[in-house]
Design a protein around this motif. Structure first.
Motif, PDB file in Angstrom:
ATOM      1  N   GLN A 194       2.811   5.948  -3.057  1.00  0.00           N
ATOM      2  CA  GLN A 194       3.950   6.736  -3.548  1.00  0.00           C
ATOM      3  C   GLN A 194       3.911   6.825  -5.081  1.00  0.00           C
ATOM      4  O   GLN A 194       4.130   7.896  -5.653  1.00  0.00           O
ATOM      5  N   LEU A 195       3.613   5.722  -5.741  1.00  0.00           N
ATOM      6  CA  LEU A 195       3.543   5.709  -7.205  1.00  0.00           C
ATOM      7  C   LEU A 195       2.395   6.588  -7.700  1.00  0.00           C
ATOM      8  O   LEU A 195       2.557   7.330  -8.673  1.00  0.00           O
ATOM      9  N   GLU A 196       1.256   6.517  -6.996  1.00  0.00           N
ATOM     10  CA  GLU A 196       0.124   7.371  -7.375  1.00  0.00           C
ATOM     11  C   GLU A 196       0.511   8.841  -7.310  1.00  0.00           C
ATOM     12  O   GLU A 196       0.178   9.619  -8.206  1.00  0.00           O
ATOM     13  N   SER A 197       1.226   9.229  -6.264  1.00  0.00           N
ATOM     14  CA  SER A 197       1.652  10.630  -6.114  1.00  0.00           C
ATOM     15  C   SER A 197       2.568  11.048  -7.262  1.00  0.00           C
ATOM     16  O   SER A 197       2.420  12.132  -7.820  1.00  0.00           O
ATOM     17  N   LEU A 198       3.527  10.186  -7.607  1.00  0.00           N
ATOM     18  CA  LEU A 198       4.464  10.501  -8.689  1.00  0.00           C
ATOM     19  C   LEU A 198       3.746  10.555 -10.041  1.00  0.00           C
ATOM     20  O   LEU A 198       4.007  11.443 -10.858  1.00  0.00           O
ATOM     21  N   LEU A 199       2.845   9.608 -10.278  1.00  0.00           N
ATOM     22  CA  LEU A 199       2.142   9.550 -11.563  1.00  0.00           C
ATOM     23  C   LEU A 199       1.122  10.668 -11.703  1.00  0.00           C
ATOM     24  O   LEU A 199       0.719  11.005 -12.816  1.00  0.00           O
ATOM     25  N   ALA A 217       3.600  -3.259  -7.895  1.00  0.00           N
ATOM     26  CA  ALA A 217       2.718  -2.213  -7.371  1.00  0.00           C
ATOM     27  C   ALA A 217       1.900  -1.588  -8.509  1.00  0.00           C
ATOM     28  O   ALA A 217       0.722  -1.273  -8.332  1.00  0.00           O
ATOM     29  N   LEU A 218       2.522  -1.424  -9.685  1.00  0.00           N
ATOM     30  CA  LEU A 218       1.797  -0.872 -10.840  1.00  0.00           C
ATOM     31  C   LEU A 218       0.682  -1.824 -11.276  1.00  0.00           C
ATOM     32  O   LEU A 218      -0.420  -1.396 -11.578  1.00  0.00           O
ATOM     33  N   PHE A 219       0.981  -3.136 -11.271  1.00  0.00           N
ATOM     34  CA  PHE A 219      -0.052  -4.101 -11.658  1.00  0.00           C
ATOM     35  C   PHE A 219      -1.169  -4.134 -10.627  1.00  0.00           C
ATOM     36  O   PHE A 219      -2.334  -4.333 -10.967  1.00  0.00           O
ATOM     37  N   ASP A 220      -0.819  -3.898  -9.337  1.00  0.00           N
ATOM     38  CA  ASP A 220      -1.852  -3.811  -8.300  1.00  0.00           C
ATOM     39  C   ASP A 220      -2.727  -2.582  -8.556  1.00  0.00           C
ATOM     40  O   ASP A 220      -3.958  -2.659  -8.474  1.00  0.00           O
ATOM     41  N   LEU A 221      -2.103  -1.448  -8.891  1.00  0.00           N
ATOM     42  CA  LEU A 221      -2.867  -0.229  -9.191  1.00  0.00           C
ATOM     43  C   LEU A 221      -3.765  -0.451 -10.417  1.00  0.00           C
ATOM     44  O   LEU A 221      -4.907  -0.001 -10.459  1.00  0.00           O
ATOM     45  N   LYS A 222      -3.218  -1.174 -11.402  1.00  0.00           N
ATOM     46  CA  LYS A 222      -3.989  -1.478 -12.606  1.00  0.00           C
ATOM     47  C   LYS A 222      -5.194  -2.351 -12.245  1.00  0.00           C
ATOM     48  O   LYS A 222      -6.304  -2.122 -12.715  1.00  0.00           O
ATOM     49  N   HIS A 223      -4.973  -3.321 -11.369  1.00  0.00           N
ATOM     50  CA  HIS A 223      -6.042  -4.218 -10.921  1.00  0.00           C
ATOM     51  C   HIS A 223      -7.177  -3.432 -10.268  1.00  0.00           C
ATOM     52  O   HIS A 223      -8.348  -3.741 -10.453  1.00  0.00           O
ATOM     53  N   TYR A 224      -6.822  -2.404  -9.507  1.00  0.00           N
ATOM     54  CA  TYR A 224      -7.828  -1.583  -8.826  1.00  0.00           C
ATOM     55  C   TYR A 224      -8.389  -0.475  -9.726  1.00  0.00           C
ATOM     56  O   TYR A 224      -9.164   0.367  -9.274  1.00  0.00           O
ATOM     57  N   GLY A 225      -7.954  -0.444 -10.995  1.00  0.00           N
ATOM     58  CA  GLY A 225      -8.473   0.537 -11.940  1.00  0.00           C
ATOM     59  C   GLY A 225      -7.927   1.935 -11.727  1.00  0.00           C
ATOM     60  O   GLY A 225      -8.536   2.912 -12.129  1.00  0.00           O
ATOM     61  N   LYS A 226      -6.745   2.022 -11.093  1.00  0.00           N
ATOM     62  CA  LYS A 226      -6.182   3.334 -10.778  1.00  0.00           C
ATOM     63  C   LYS A 226      -5.069   3.760 -11.734  1.00  0.00           C
ATOM     64  O   LYS A 226      -4.731   4.930 -11.798  1.00  0.00           O
ATOM     65  N   ALA A 227      -4.461   2.801 -12.429  1.00  0.00           N
ATOM     66  CA  ALA A 227      -3.357   3.130 -13.336  1.00  0.00           C
ATOM     67  C   ALA A 227      -3.429   2.256 -14.577  1.00  0.00           C
ATOM     68  O   ALA A 227      -4.062   1.207 -14.578  1.00  0.00           O
ATOM     69  N   ARG A 228      -2.770   2.722 -15.626  1.00  0.00           N
ATOM     70  CA  ARG A 228      -2.708   1.941 -16.865  1.00  0.00           C
ATOM     71  C   ARG A 228      -1.408   2.264 -17.581  1.00  0.00           C
ATOM     72  O   ARG A 228      -0.792   3.308 -17.357  1.00  0.00           O
ATOM     73  N   GLN A 229      -1.039   1.353 -18.472  1.00  0.00           N
ATOM     74  CA  GLN A 229       0.165   1.569 -19.269  1.00  0.00           C
ATOM     75  C   GLN A 229      -0.189   2.530 -20.397  1.00  0.00           C
ATOM     76  O   GLN A 229      -1.256   2.430 -21.002  1.00  0.00           O
ATOM     77  N   CYS A 230       0.699   3.485 -20.648  1.00  0.00           N
ATOM     78  CA  CYS A 230       0.477   4.444 -21.737  1.00  0.00           C
ATOM     79  C   CYS A 230       0.532   3.732 -23.082  1.00  0.00           C
ATOM     80  O   CYS A 230       1.070   2.633 -23.197  1.00  0.00           O
ATOM     81  N   SER A 231       0.033   4.394 -24.097  1.00  0.00           N
ATOM     82  CA  SER A 231       0.014   3.795 -25.436  1.00  0.00           C
ATOM     83  C   SER A 231       1.418   3.568 -25.985  1.00  0.00           C
ATOM     84  O   SER A 231       1.602   2.774 -26.897  1.00  0.00           O
ATOM     85  N   ASP A 232       2.430   4.262 -25.414  1.00  0.00           N
ATOM     86  CA  ASP A 232       3.804   4.042 -25.891  1.00  0.00           C
ATOM     87  C   ASP A 232       4.374   2.716 -25.372  1.00  0.00           C
ATOM     88  O   ASP A 232       5.448   2.297 -25.770  1.00  0.00           O
ATOM     89  N   GLY A 233       3.629   2.054 -24.457  1.00  0.00           N
ATOM     90  CA  GLY A 233       4.050   0.755 -23.948  1.00  0.00           C
ATOM     91  C   GLY A 233       5.203   0.813 -22.967  1.00  0.00           C
ATOM     92  O   GLY A 233       5.711  -0.219 -22.537  1.00  0.00           O
ATOM     93  N   CYS A 234       5.621   2.008 -22.601  1.00  0.00           N
ATOM     94  CA  CYS A 234       6.778   2.157 -21.717  1.00  0.00           C
ATOM     95  C   CYS A 234       6.407   2.839 -20.399  1.00  0.00           C
ATOM     96  O   CYS A 234       6.750   2.370 -19.327  1.00  0.00           O
ATOM     97  N   ARG A 235       5.702   3.955 -20.539  1.00  0.00           N
ATOM     98  CA  ARG A 235       5.347   4.725 -19.340  1.00  0.00           C
ATOM     99  C   ARG A 235       3.996   4.298 -18.774  1.00  0.00           C
ATOM    100  O   ARG A 235       3.210   3.651 -19.454  1.00  0.00           O
ATOM    101  N   GLN A 292       0.815  -1.225   0.000  1.00  0.00           N
ATOM    102  CA  GLN A 292       0.000   0.000   0.000  1.00  0.00           C
ATOM    103  C   GLN A 292       0.844   1.268   0.000  1.00  0.00           C
ATOM    104  O   GLN A 292       0.523   2.235  -0.678  1.00  0.00           O
ATOM    105  N   ALA A 293       1.936   1.264   0.772  1.00  0.00           N
ATOM    106  CA  ALA A 293       2.790   2.462   0.856  1.00  0.00           C
ATOM    107  C   ALA A 293       3.412   2.783  -0.496  1.00  0.00           C
ATOM    108  O   ALA A 293       3.404   3.936  -0.942  1.00  0.00           O
ATOM    109  N   LEU A 294       3.935   1.760  -1.183  1.00  0.00           N
ATOM    110  CA  LEU A 294       4.553   1.968  -2.494  1.00  0.00           C
ATOM    111  C   LEU A 294       3.488   2.371  -3.520  1.00  0.00           C
ATOM    112  O   LEU A 294       3.717   3.264  -4.339  1.00  0.00           O
TER     113      LEU A 294
END
Length: 70
Positions: free
Chosen positions: A13-18, A42-60, A8-10
């Motif tokens: 932190q990732l949400e704040s940076l993104l 942590a990014l895949f966890d955020l993705k699972h919760y619908g909070k983050a996604r991979q950009c169309s460039d496939g990198c960011r 959860q902490a990470l």
């Protein structure tokens, strides 16, 4: 088999940076001091919760606007 416990902490932190700008796993790893594997999980966890996604460039990664836990 052990169940995965989200860092959860990470994730917070990732949400704040993104929130500022889309970033790659490499950049997030540099800024958080966590390993790339920890950041990736942590990014895949955020993705699972619908909070983050991979950009169309496939990198960011970016936050999903209006993302909420379902």
């Amino acid at each position: 088999m052990a169940t995965h416990t989200p860092d959860q902490a990470l994730m917070h932190q990732l949400e704040s940076l993104l929130r500022e700008e889309p970033l790659s796993i490499h950049r997030l790893h540099q800024r958080t001091g966590s390993t790339q594997a920890q950041v990736r999980q942590a990014l895949f966890d955020l993705k699972h919760y619908g909070k983050a996604r991979q950009c169309s460039d496939g990198c960011r990664w970016e936050l999903v606007s209006g993302g909420s836990a379902r």
